[in-house]
Design an enzyme around this catalytic site. Structure first.
Site, PDB file in Angstrom:
ATOM      1  N   LYS A   6       0.870  -3.598 -12.963  1.00  0.00           N
ATOM      2  CA  LYS A   6       1.498  -2.138 -13.238  1.00  0.00           C
ATOM      3  C   LYS A   6       2.313  -2.386 -14.763  1.00  0.00           C
ATOM      4  O   LYS A   6       2.414  -1.503 -15.229  1.00  0.00           O
ATOM      5  CB  LYS A   6       2.535  -1.739 -12.101  1.00  0.00           C
ATOM      6  CG  LYS A   6       3.375  -0.629 -12.451  1.00  0.00           C
ATOM      7  CD  LYS A   6       4.347  -0.246 -11.414  1.00  0.00           C
ATOM      8  CE  LYS A   6       5.086   0.773 -11.652  1.00  0.00           C
ATOM      9  NZ  LYS A   6       4.683   2.191 -11.477  1.00  0.00           N
TER      10      LYS A   6
ATOM     11  N   GLU B 181      -4.336  13.089   6.395  1.00  0.00           N
ATOM     12  CA  GLU B 181      -4.553  11.784   6.103  1.00  0.00           C
ATOM     13  C   GLU B 181      -4.596  10.616   7.488  1.00  0.00           C
ATOM     14  O   GLU B 181      -5.407   9.796   7.589  1.00  0.00           O
ATOM     15  CB  GLU B 181      -3.723  11.151   5.100  1.00  0.00           C
ATOM     16  CG  GLU B 181      -3.780   9.643   4.938  1.00  0.00           C
ATOM     17  CD  GLU B 181      -2.634   9.374   4.089  1.00  0.00           C
ATOM     18  OE1 GLU B 181      -2.187  10.056   3.134  1.00  0.00           O
ATOM     19  OE2 GLU B 181      -2.044   8.174   4.273  1.00  0.00           O
TER      20      GLU B 181
ATOM     21  N   CYS C  44       3.411  21.420  -5.592  1.00  0.00           N
ATOM     22  CA  CYS C  44       3.822  20.366  -5.052  1.00  0.00           C
ATOM     23  C   CYS C  44       5.346  20.319  -5.333  1.00  0.00           C
ATOM     24  O   CYS C  44       5.791  21.214  -6.244  1.00  0.00           O
ATOM     25  CB  CYS C  44       2.960  19.341  -5.191  1.00  0.00           C
ATOM     26  SG  CYS C  44       3.355  17.591  -4.085  1.00  0.00           S
TER      27      CYS C  44
ATOM     28  N   HIS D 280       0.583  18.652 -11.250  1.00  0.00           N
ATOM     29  CA  HIS D 280       0.195  17.329 -11.711  1.00  0.00           C
ATOM     30  C   HIS D 280      -0.225  17.245 -13.301  1.00  0.00           C
ATOM     31  O   HIS D 280      -0.569  15.998 -13.669  1.00  0.00           O
ATOM     32  CB  HIS D 280      -1.091  16.834 -10.862  1.00  0.00           C
ATOM     33  CG  HIS D 280      -0.447  16.806  -9.328  1.00  0.00           C
ATOM     34  ND1 HIS D 280      -0.926  17.947  -8.601  1.00  0.00           N
ATOM     35  CD2 HIS D 280       0.042  16.079  -8.673  1.00  0.00           C
ATOM     36  CE1 HIS D 280      -0.324  17.617  -7.296  1.00  0.00           C
ATOM     37  NE2 HIS D 280       0.302  16.617  -7.343  1.00  0.00           N
TER      38      HIS D 280
ATOM     39  N   LYS E 189      -8.143  10.501  -1.298  1.00  0.00           N
ATOM     40  CA  LYS E 189      -7.637   9.331  -0.475  1.00  0.00           C
ATOM     41  C   LYS E 189      -8.976   8.568  -0.130  1.00  0.00           C
ATOM     42  O   LYS E 189      -9.769   8.944   0.351  1.00  0.00           O
ATOM     43  CB  LYS E 189      -6.918   9.814   0.805  1.00  0.00           C
ATOM     44  CG  LYS E 189      -5.863  10.563   0.463  1.00  0.00           C
ATOM     45  CD  LYS E 189      -4.573  10.287   1.152  1.00  0.00           C
ATOM     46  CE  LYS E 189      -3.475  10.869   0.337  1.00  0.00           C
ATOM     47  NZ  LYS E 189      -2.168  11.147   1.127  1.00  0.00           N
TER      48      LYS E 189
ATOM     49  N   GLU F 113      16.430  17.511  -4.295  1.00  0.00           N
ATOM     50  CA  GLU F 113      16.140  15.824  -3.684  1.00  0.00           C
ATOM     51  C   GLU F 113      16.593  14.757  -4.701  1.00  0.00           C
ATOM     52  O   GLU F 113      15.993  13.754  -4.644  1.00  0.00           O
ATOM     53  CB  GLU F 113      14.935  15.847  -3.402  1.00  0.00           C
ATOM     54  CG  GLU F 113      14.272  16.686  -2.276  1.00  0.00           C
ATOM     55  CD  GLU F 113      12.763  16.695  -1.982  1.00  0.00           C
ATOM     56  OE1 GLU F 113      12.193  15.653  -2.203  1.00  0.00           O
ATOM     57  OE2 GLU F 113      12.398  17.956  -1.499  1.00  0.00           O
TER      58      GLU F 113
ATOM     59  N   TRP G 159       2.988   6.720   6.612  1.00  0.00           N
ATOM     60  CA  TRP G 159       3.077   5.906   5.408  1.00  0.00           C
ATOM     61  C   TRP G 159       4.058   4.791   5.544  1.00  0.00           C
ATOM     62  O   TRP G 159       4.767   4.186   4.524  1.00  0.00           O
ATOM     63  CB  TRP G 159       3.622   6.905   4.290  1.00  0.00           C
ATOM     64  CG  TRP G 159       2.586   7.810   3.634  1.00  0.00           C
ATOM     65  CD1 TRP G 159       1.456   7.847   4.147  1.00  0.00           C
ATOM     66  CD2 TRP G 159       2.990   9.038   2.725  1.00  0.00           C
ATOM     67  NE1 TRP G 159       0.902   8.873   3.354  1.00  0.00           N
ATOM     68  CE2 TRP G 159       1.767   9.562   2.692  1.00  0.00           C
ATOM     69  CE3 TRP G 159       3.854   9.661   2.385  1.00  0.00           C
ATOM     70  CZ2 TRP G 159       1.602  10.745   1.925  1.00  0.00           C
ATOM     71  CZ3 TRP G 159       3.964  10.852   1.519  1.00  0.00           C
ATOM     72  CH2 TRP G 159       2.644  11.302   1.482  1.00  0.00           C
TER      73      TRP G 159
ATOM     74  N   ARG H 262       4.649  -7.174  -9.728  1.00  0.00           N
ATOM     75  CA  ARG H 262       4.016  -6.189 -10.191  1.00  0.00           C
ATOM     76  C   ARG H 262       3.547  -6.078 -11.769  1.00  0.00           C
ATOM     77  O   ARG H 262       3.441  -5.300 -12.516  1.00  0.00           O
ATOM     78  CB  ARG H 262       4.951  -4.842 -10.156  1.00  0.00           C
ATOM     79  CG  ARG H 262       5.081  -4.549  -8.623  1.00  0.00           C
ATOM     80  CD  ARG H 262       6.265  -3.403  -8.543  1.00  0.00           C
ATOM     81  NE  ARG H 262       7.392  -3.621  -8.824  1.00  0.00           N
ATOM     82  CZ  ARG H 262       8.591  -2.879  -9.294  1.00  0.00           C
ATOM     83  NH1 ARG H 262       8.205  -1.621  -9.774  1.00  0.00           N
ATOM     84  NH2 ARG H 262       9.579  -3.223  -9.614  1.00  0.00           N
TER      85      ARG H 262
END
Ligand code: GLN
Ligand code: ZN
Length: 766
Positions: free
Chosen positions: A18, A600, A720, A688, A101, A479, A556, A15
């Site tokens: 990234k 999606e 979200c 976001h 997407k 969560e 996913w 990675r």
């Protein structure tokens, strides 16, 4: 027989892409260090290609996103691309382009905004810059191929460009009827670019046109034909399509282009099209025959047989290629050390796909080889991982198993009673560095299971206290125990594997590891009951059970290939439903099943939507089938839902929370037009961005909702989960949200007449 590969992951083995970009953004490495790291990741990609295939594109590299690069190239955003600040401002700054997407994948691209009449010009010839920089080097690299194998000798590279139709079709700001004009307006800039590339010595140009696989109207086909009739004269173009079949393939073949790339794995109808048209001898067919979207080893012998058949039909050259860019696969299976060997030896990630192309060429030119035989010995096979009881359960499903026994209009009154405009959140709360460190420490064996469990409980306890203090109506447990909403369940379910290093890009530098569904899916023990019931034991407010839905887990993940997707979804649904039943039995009154990938997962062609949404909603309903007293929620985000409302209705969820804070009420009017009867929580603020929404801004969104929906149908929630936000942002935002809900609720007290919303839906309904 040539091989050609494209779309190899830019992420790099560890990675590096990234890590380098994020370090640069944080200011811990210099620009020179960033550039060096990016050169290394690009070198890794080119080395991978050169090791296995005859030709590949050059210039797939991007600092962030190829659609953004194309928009800059065409002067839509005329920044100096050497100015990284300006570039990253467009990519991820306060005025960043929106994300959407990419086709039916989980990659998100930056959506350029066009306007009718916008003039395009070649502002930044990026493909030329990349091509000239690499060409000399690529041509001087020692070939790893046996010299005889390839007239494209040594390994050759072609400039990479996103084509005009795909660029225009995937941009915003123009209506479908304006598309042909915009494509025509793009032609001069592309013509100039292709001419320059041709003069610079490019033998072919790779022109990505995946949008050709969408439903392409007649007018667009005409625009495409006109555009390529001209562009094809400027340079030899390889027009690449993938992800599905091209319904106007016969028209494409007649164009003056040098080659056409087709997806023969996911575009199964391409086989039919190819059998009916004749490809002239001077054209190359780039046959995508190793899967770019899934991870199972290719059956080399049966693909070789397919290629033989193709050779009989196609007069021109056939190059073997991957079907779809390899970026949807992790880099290499080699990095995995903890997978079941029986599974591992059946997998092929990006690097292994290149190896497959090499083996296939060998097989087709030299006949059956020992290495091909060895490779083929490990094919996906059900026999290893089947669970008869799961198959029996699927076989014995009856229509009533998919439906709730009591219709919404009646069961609504049996469910938990809540204030008007109930307030809630979507599930996750900030995953602070501390939470992530504890999970890593637990995974590394540095803290015990008991210590980890206690830590999670302490987090839940604090969050329950916070929600009490904020005055929310429906609580969540936060969560904290979940790394990722799909991976968490994948780790707990039988028949699904998770990887250590199987990262792929989601957008920018964001990555995730898709799990691999390899066998029958089965839940052997409760997955969430302990945390949810613990949370519920601390409060008298209802705590929502929080699950990920079957369609999202499937979409996913990499699915098995021996049974249809819908069967896999039903297996997942049964496993999730087992959890729903246990939560119900433990006294949980509200359960949310997230389906952010519901939209999606839909096929790219409209004609296939009904069939997909039928089984997708059936899978959801199977998962959500619960007693009438249990209120079932779902949550969706990141998609345009206006076209799929009636499919959402098929899901029969009691409440849906949905992203709407940014879509300016269009979504809500769509719900109104559709006459949606169930409850909806339009997101009242955007999670976001770090900005804290004011009470007034939230009231505005709510009032907009209340103009089109009766208050009994409206919930109040963010758009979200809050896991990527900081506590300092989340707490004041939720405080304002509760305040806004209370103010508007007060305006309804006494009668159903809102004080401040003017001409309202409530009026129409009273
Ligand atoms: N419950 C999940 C969360 O809050 C939903 C995430 C999502 O919609 N992608 O994080
Ligand atoms: Zn969401």
């Amino acid at each position: 027989m040539q091989t050609y590969a494209y779309g190899y992951p830019r992420l790099g083995k560890d990675r590096l892409y990234k890590r380098a970009l994020e370090a640069y953004w944080k200011g811990t490495i210099t620009r020179a260090q960033l550039e060096e790291a990016l050169r290394d990741t690009e070198q890794e990609r080119l080395d991978a290609y050169r090791k296995s295939v005859d030709a590949y594109p050059i210039g797939e590299f991007t600092l962030y996103d190829a659609m953004l690069d194309t928009a800059i190239m065409l002067g839509v955003y005329p920044i100096d691309p050497a100015n990284f600040d300006a570039y990253f401002e467009l990519a991820r700054g306060a005025s960043a382009l929106p994300l959407s997407k990419w086709f039916n994948t989980n990659y998100h691209y930056l959506v350029p905004s066009l306007a009718p009449g916008l003039e395009f010009r070649l502002h930044w010839p990026k493909p030329l810059v990349d091509f000239t920089a690499h060409r000399a080097e690529a041509l001087s690299a020692p070939s790893q191929q046996p010299a005889s194998a390839s007239p494209l000798h040594p390994t050759e590279c072609f400039p990479y460009v996103i084509g005009p139709y795909t660029f225009a079709r995937l941009s915003r700001g123009i209506s479908p009827s304006e598309l042909p004009t915009v494509v025509a307006a793009l032609v001069p800039a592309y013509a100039e670019l292709f001419e320059q590339l041709h003069n610079a010595g490019a033998r072919y140009i790779h022109v990505d046109e995946p949008a050709f696989v969408l439903d392409v109207p007649e007018d667009d086909i005409r625009a495409i034909t006109d555009a390529y009739t001209l562009l094809g004269q400027k340079a030899p173009l390889l027009v690449m399509t993938y992800y599905d079949s091209v319904d106007f393939l016969s028209a494409l073949v007649d164009l003056p282009i040098a080659g056409i790339g087709v997806d023969l794995v996911h575009g199964t109808r391409n086989w039919e099209h190819l059998s009916r048209i004749s490809i002239p001898a001077d054209k190359v067919l780039i046959a995508g025959i190793v899967d770019g979207r899934n991870v199972w080893k290719t059956d080399l012998f049966s693909v070789a047989a397919q290629v033989h058949r193709l050779q009989e039909q196609v007069k021109g050259l056939i190059w073997l290629s991957n079907a779809g860019p390899l970026m949807h696969l992790p880099v290499s299976v080699e990095s995995e050390t903890t997978l079941d060997p029986a599974l591992q030896e059946r997998l092929a990630f990006a690097q292994e796909r290149l190896e497959e192309l090499r083996l296939l060429r060998e097989l087709l030119t030299m006949g059956e080889t020992e290495s091909a035989r060895r490779w083929n010995a490990y094919q996906y096979s059900t026999q290893h991982w089947s669970i008869p009881s799961v198959q029996e359960r699927i076989a014995s499903l009856r229509p009533e198993d998919f439906n709730r026994s009591v219709p919404y209009s009646e069961r609504r009154h049996q469910q938990v009673s809540l204030p008007l405009l109930p307030t809630t959140t979507i599930g996750s709360f900030p995953q602070t560095p501390q939470v992530r460190q504890m999970r890593q420490a637990y995974r590394a064996g540095k803290i015990s299971a008991e210590e980890y469990r206690e830590f999670i409980r302490s987090q839940i306890k604090q969050l329950i206290a916070l929600q009490e203090e904020l005055g929310l109506d429906v609580f969540v447990h936060g969560e904290f125990e979940r790394s990722d909403m799909v991976e968490f369940f994948a780790e707990k379910l039988d028949g699904i594997a998770t990887t250590q290093h199987g990262w792929i890009l989601s957008y920018g530098t964001r990555v995730y590891r898709p799990p691999i569904i390899y066998g029958d899916v089965h839940r052997s023990a409760p997955m969430t009951v302990e945390e949810i019931t613990f949370a519920q034991s601390l409060t008298s407010k209802p705590v929502k059970g929080m699950l990920t839905g079957p369609v999202t887990i499937l979409t996913w993940s990499y699915p098995r290939i021996d049974i249809p997707r819908e069967q896999v979804a039903y297996q997942l649904a049964l496993a999730i439903n087992d959890e729903v039943r246990d939560l119900e039995a433990a006294g949980i009154r509200i359960i949310q099943i997230d389906e952010p990938a519901y939209r999606e997962g839909a096929p790219l062609k409209r004609a296939e939507w009904d069939a997909y949404f039928r089984w997708a909603s059936n899978a959801f309903k199977l998962a959500a089938s619960a007693g009438p007293q249990t209120q079932m929620h779902t949550h969706m985000c990141y998609s345009d839902f206006t076209a799929v409302l009636h499919y959402i209705d098929w899901m029969d969820a009691d409440v849906i929370t949905i992203e709407a804070a940014r879509s300016k009420g269009e979504l809500l009017s769509a719900f109104e037009r559709y006459n949606y009867a169930r409850q909806i929580g339009p997101g009242v603020f955007d999670v976001h961005t770090p900005a804290v929404p004011s009470v007034e801004s939230i009231e505005t969104v709510l009032q907009r909702a209340l103009r089109v929906l009766p208050p009994e149908q409206v919930w109040v929630n963010p758009d979200c989960g809050l896991k990527t936000r900081a506590w300092e942002e989340v707490i004041p935002a939720l405080r304002n949200m509760v305040q806004a809900a209370k103010r508007i609720r007060a305006s309804y007290q006494g009668d159903a007449q809102p004080v401040s919303t003017g001409a309202s839906h409530a009026t129409q309904h009273s």
